[in-house]
Scaffold this motif. Structure first.
Motif, PDB file in Angstrom:
ATOM      1  N   SER A   1       0.840  -1.188   0.000  1.00  0.00           N
ATOM      2  CA  SER A   1       0.000   0.000   0.000  1.00  0.00           C
ATOM      3  C   SER A   1       0.881   1.245   0.000  1.00  0.00           C
ATOM      4  N   MET A   2       0.283   2.330  -0.438  1.00  0.00           N
ATOM      5  CA  MET A   2       1.023   3.594  -0.497  1.00  0.00           C
ATOM      6  C   MET A   2       0.065   4.728  -0.135  1.00  0.00           C
ATOM      7  N   ALA A   3       0.367   5.424   0.961  1.00  0.00           N
ATOM      8  CA  ALA A   3      -0.462   6.550   1.384  1.00  0.00           C
ATOM      9  C   ALA A   3      -0.190   7.742   0.484  1.00  0.00           C
ATOM     10  N   LEU A   4      -1.240   8.291  -0.109  1.00  0.00           N
ATOM     11  CA  LEU A   4      -1.120   9.490  -0.931  1.00  0.00           C
ATOM     12  C   LEU A   4      -1.375  10.739  -0.107  1.00  0.00           C
ATOM     13  N   SER A   5      -2.259  10.612   0.880  1.00  0.00           N
ATOM     14  CA  SER A   5      -2.604  11.746   1.737  1.00  0.00           C
ATOM     15  C   SER A   5      -3.147  11.207   3.046  1.00  0.00           C
ATOM     16  N   ARG A   6      -2.667  11.746   4.129  1.00  0.00           N
ATOM     17  CA  ARG A   6      -3.187  11.378   5.446  1.00  0.00           C
ATOM     18  C   ARG A   6      -3.313  12.658   6.265  1.00  0.00           C
ATOM     19  N   CYS A  10      -9.073  13.397   5.995  1.00  0.00           N
ATOM     20  CA  CYS A  10      -9.070  12.677   4.719  1.00  0.00           C
ATOM     21  C   CYS A  10      -7.853  11.766   4.615  1.00  0.00           C
ATOM     22  N   GLN A  11      -8.107  10.541   4.141  1.00  0.00           N
ATOM     23  CA  GLN A  11      -7.027   9.600   3.872  1.00  0.00           C
ATOM     24  C   GLN A  11      -7.212   9.047   2.467  1.00  0.00           C
ATOM     25  N   MET A  12      -6.140   9.059   1.688  1.00  0.00           N
ATOM     26  CA  MET A  12      -6.156   8.483   0.339  1.00  0.00           C
ATOM     27  C   MET A  12      -5.017   7.477   0.260  1.00  0.00           C
ATOM     28  N   THR A  13      -5.349   6.238  -0.120  1.00  0.00           N
ATOM     29  CA  THR A  13      -4.355   5.174  -0.150  1.00  0.00           C
ATOM     30  C   THR A  13      -4.512   4.335  -1.403  1.00  0.00           C
ATOM     31  N   LEU A  14      -3.389   4.027  -2.069  1.00  0.00           N
ATOM     32  CA  LEU A  14      -3.366   3.054  -3.160  1.00  0.00           C
ATOM     33  C   LEU A  14      -3.058   1.704  -2.544  1.00  0.00           C
ATOM     34  N   LEU A  15      -3.837   0.689  -2.910  1.00  0.00           N
ATOM     35  CA  LEU A  15      -3.646  -0.653  -2.364  1.00  0.00           C
ATOM     36  C   LEU A  15      -3.525  -1.658  -3.495  1.00  0.00           C
TER      37      LEU A  15
END
Length: 84
Positions: A1-6, A10-15
């Motif tokens: 996984s890779m956090a794009l924004s935390r 708001c949290q945005m994560t690529l999984l």
């Protein structure tokens, strides 16, 4: 996984999930949108299984118990936004 924004709101994560990988049932602090980038993603929500394919998205309301994964490989973007 890779956090794009935390952040607090708001949290945005690529999984990326391999064959058979999953996340057990959980609930998030805010509304969560799943956008499938590749493959097919099974999602268990309130006793029902939904299958999403590449290009599909689904919103899960805050504090709703759900689980994802458990079949073939897939990639997704998960965005969780705090509800007020």
């Amino acid at each position: 996984s890779m956090a794009l924004s935390r952040s607090e709101h708001c949290q945005m994560t690529l999984l990326a999930f391999g064959d058979g990988e999953s996340i057990s049932e959980e609930r998030y602090f805010g509304d969560t949108v799943y956008y499938v980038l590749e493959g097919d993603m099974p999602l268990r929500l309130e006793g029902h299984e939904v299958r999403l394919g590449a290009g599909d998205c689904l919103a899960v309301p805050a504090q709703t118990t759900h689980a994802i994964g458990g079949s073939g490989p897939f990639k997704l973007l998960q965005i969780t936004i705090q509800s007020n």
